[in-house]
Design a protein around this motif. Structure first.
Motif, PDB file in Angstrom:
ATOM      1  N   VAL A  96      -7.622   1.296  -2.784  1.00  0.00           N
ATOM      2  CA  VAL A  96      -6.476   0.630  -2.179  1.00  0.00           C
ATOM      3  C   VAL A  96      -5.406   0.326  -3.221  1.00  0.00           C
ATOM      4  O   VAL A  96      -4.203   0.551  -2.993  1.00  0.00           O
ATOM      5  CB  VAL A  96      -6.926  -0.657  -1.459  1.00  0.00           C
ATOM      6  N   ASP A 143      -3.858  -3.175   6.971  1.00  0.00           N
ATOM      7  CA  ASP A 143      -2.873  -2.194   6.521  1.00  0.00           C
ATOM      8  C   ASP A 143      -3.551  -0.961   5.922  1.00  0.00           C
ATOM      9  O   ASP A 143      -3.052   0.155   6.049  1.00  0.00           O
ATOM     10  CB  ASP A 143      -1.943  -2.814   5.477  1.00  0.00           C
ATOM     11  N   TRP A 144      -4.681  -1.176   5.247  1.00  0.00           N
ATOM     12  CA  TRP A 144      -5.429  -0.074   4.641  1.00  0.00           C
ATOM     13  C   TRP A 144      -6.770   0.093   5.341  1.00  0.00           C
ATOM     14  O   TRP A 144      -7.418  -0.894   5.703  1.00  0.00           O
ATOM     15  CB  TRP A 144      -5.675  -0.333   3.156  1.00  0.00           C
ATOM     16  N   ALA A 189      -9.189   6.380   1.409  1.00  0.00           N
ATOM     17  CA  ALA A 189      -8.418   5.265   1.952  1.00  0.00           C
ATOM     18  C   ALA A 189      -7.124   5.808   2.525  1.00  0.00           C
ATOM     19  O   ALA A 189      -6.496   6.700   1.933  1.00  0.00           O
ATOM     20  CB  ALA A 189      -8.118   4.238   0.857  1.00  0.00           C
ATOM     21  N   GLY A 210      -3.502   3.415  -4.129  1.00  0.00           N
ATOM     22  CA  GLY A 210      -2.542   3.748  -3.088  1.00  0.00           C
ATOM     23  C   GLY A 210      -1.303   2.882  -3.151  1.00  0.00           C
ATOM     24  O   GLY A 210      -0.175   3.354  -2.960  1.00  0.00           O
ATOM     25  N   GLU A 211      -1.475   1.579  -3.448  1.00  0.00           N
ATOM     26  CA  GLU A 211      -0.326   0.683  -3.569  1.00  0.00           C
ATOM     27  C   GLU A 211       0.540   1.060  -4.757  1.00  0.00           C
ATOM     28  O   GLU A 211       1.772   1.105  -4.660  1.00  0.00           O
ATOM     29  CB  GLU A 211      -0.815  -0.771  -3.705  1.00  0.00           C
ATOM     30  N   PRO A 226      -4.011  -5.295  -4.074  1.00  0.00           N
ATOM     31  CA  PRO A 226      -4.379  -4.577  -2.851  1.00  0.00           C
ATOM     32  C   PRO A 226      -4.147  -5.436  -1.616  1.00  0.00           C
ATOM     33  O   PRO A 226      -4.306  -6.657  -1.655  1.00  0.00           O
ATOM     34  CB  PRO A 226      -5.872  -4.289  -3.044  1.00  0.00           C
ATOM     35  N   VAL A 250     -10.415   2.127   4.762  1.00  0.00           N
ATOM     36  CA  VAL A 250     -11.283   2.919   3.890  1.00  0.00           C
ATOM     37  C   VAL A 250     -12.419   3.472   4.737  1.00  0.00           C
ATOM     38  O   VAL A 250     -13.109   2.724   5.429  1.00  0.00           O
ATOM     39  CB  VAL A 250     -11.844   2.085   2.728  1.00  0.00           C
ATOM     40  N   ARG A 297      -3.436   4.571   4.801  1.00  0.00           N
ATOM     41  CA  ARG A 297      -2.636   3.512   5.408  1.00  0.00           C
ATOM     42  C   ARG A 297      -2.704   3.643   6.929  1.00  0.00           C
ATOM     43  O   ARG A 297      -2.597   4.749   7.466  1.00  0.00           O
ATOM     44  CB  ARG A 297      -1.179   3.604   4.960  1.00  0.00           C
ATOM     45  N   ARG A 298      -2.821   2.516   7.594  1.00  0.00           N
ATOM     46  CA  ARG A 298      -2.876   2.557   9.057  1.00  0.00           C
ATOM     47  C   ARG A 298      -1.587   3.145   9.629  1.00  0.00           C
ATOM     48  O   ARG A 298      -1.610   3.843  10.638  1.00  0.00           O
ATOM     49  CB  ARG A 298      -3.124   1.154   9.619  1.00  0.00           C
ATOM     50  N   VAL A 322      -8.038  -4.801   3.890  1.00  0.00           N
ATOM     51  CA  VAL A 322      -8.661  -3.492   4.113  1.00  0.00           C
ATOM     52  C   VAL A 322      -9.701  -3.583   5.223  1.00  0.00           C
ATOM     53  O   VAL A 322     -10.438  -4.565   5.333  1.00  0.00           O
ATOM     54  CB  VAL A 322      -9.313  -2.959   2.814  1.00  0.00           C
TER      55      VAL A 322
END
Length: 402
Positions: free
Chosen positions: A126, A106-107, A187, A129-130, A20, A109, A189-190, A23
């Protein structure tokens, strides 16, 4: 991809599970002073050291929640920030948007501050998602392994299920693959967030994100909704009404949906119109002036519904009396325009009276909708003003520890 040799001379390829990334945990709070210390303790115990983490509280409280967070942050091995808003624009959903803007990882939550969302799931959200290359990972109570056990009472369970069914019925394509659009635990992604397009109202920010700027790839992980650690639920009848208004605003976001809504609201306007006509003629008034006055009741009825259901986010562009006057002028012009149009269609297009009347009604309806949108609710060029309270005051960050 990594390579691992298990037999001399043989190379076996294995898929490497990505670690991950960093976050930012965004927590909107409203009078959660009894919960935030426990929440920070759970995050400290649950989020592994290998996962760089920061926590951003966006606080709308009227109690001592910010001070409690500041004291609890001194025992945390990660940065903790408080953004206190004096004006809670958009409710808890608006608080989340402020947190999304402030996030640096980058992430991101998003989770509640009442300990009903288990922080132990943050790394899984996270990492999932990756692995999936997803932009949005939803913690769902409604897939295998999930549970809504923390919902207190059959009433709240029924409301939650009803709201889920309603939202999925209204947005079948946008919510495809999301079993729990009412979840406040997810969660994102930005890079997948366009905060400027979000217009939250109330606390259902996931629905707002999914409908207005849903990432292309979405996945889910199951979670068990926990019991609230302390205090009482913020779910009230008023929040329910805000949720319904939010649904209506989202559904009316497209021009076609707005036109359909405009027509349906116009149909409901016949009720106060006819009731007013009946009351005035029963009182002895001639039917012509009675109809003119009764029509104003229908106009007022339509204006109120259109203001709150179709063009809520555009009301800031003009003062209310300006909008009301323009709307009334367009609505009454409809009556004046309809009779000449019927005559034109009968004599020039050689239509029957009923066909000409129907065509005139459709024509004036389309013109009235276009006129309402363009002349009443679109911003004046070069004179657009920000909405009242659109810039919320933010407090200073609390003490940070690393």
């Amino acid at each position: 991809m990594s390579q691992e040799s298990t037999v001399p001379g043989e190379v076996v390829e294995t898929t490497e599970i990505p670690e991950p990334g960093a976050v930012t945990i965004v927590v909107p709070t409203f009078n959660e002073s009894a919960n935030v210390r426990q929440l920070l303790r759970q995050i400290t115990e649950s989020v592994p050291a290998r996962l760089p983490c920061e926590v951003v509280f966006v606080d709308d409280s009227t109690d001592d929640t910010p001070e409690v967070i500041e004291k609890a942050a001194q025992d945390c091995p990660f940065p903790v920030t408080v953004l206190h808003r004096e004006t809670p624009v958009g409710g808890l959903g608006g608080a989340v948007v402020e947190g999304l803007k402030a996030a640096t990882s980058d992430w991101i939550v998003v989770m509640d501050g009442d300990c009903q969302h288990p922080p132990a799931l943050v790394p899984d959200l996270v990492a999932t998602g990756e692995r999936a290359g997803a932009g949005l990972v939803v913690a769902s109570r409604y897939i295998k392994g999930g549970s809504r056990a923390g919902l207190a009472g059959s009433y709240r369970v029924a409301v939650s299920r009803g709201a889920t069914w309603l939202t999925k019925a209204l947005f079948p394509r946008r919510l495809h693959g999301i079993s729990d659009p009412m979840s406040g635990f997810f969660a994102i992604r930005r890079s997948a967030v366009t905060a400027e397009v979000l217009q939250p109202l109330g606390y259902k920010i996931l629905l707002e994100l999914a409908v207005r700027s849903r990432p292309r790839t979405v996945t889910e992980v199951p979670f068990v909704f926990q019991d609230r650690f302390a205090g009482e639920s913020k779910s009230t009848a008023q929040e329910g009404l805000r949720f319904l208004r939010h649904l209506a605003g989202l559904r009316a976001a497209s021009p076609v949906a707005r036109m359909i809504g405009f027509g349906l609201i116009g149909l409901t306007g016949f009720v106060p119109n006819l009731l007013g006509l009946w009351a005035l003629t029963a009182a002895g008034m001639h039917y012509v002036p009675a109809e003119i006055l009764a029509n104003q009741l229908g106009v007022a009825w339509n204006f109120v519904l259109i203001e709150h259901l179709l063009f809520r986010e555009r009301r800031r562009h003009r003062r209310w009396w300006d909008r009301a006057g323009r709307f009334a002028l367009l609505a009454n012009a409809d009556l004046v325009l309809r009779i000449p149009l019927i005559a034109l269609f009968v004599h020039k297009l050689h239509l029957g009276v009923l066909s000409a009347t129907a065509l005139a009604l459709v024509t004036t309806f389309v013109l009235r909708f276009a006129g309402t949108e363009a002349l009443v609710y679109l911003p004046r060029r070069g004179r657009e003003k920000p909405g009242r309270g659109s810039t919320a005051q933010q407090g200073e960050p609390c003490e940070q520890t690393s």
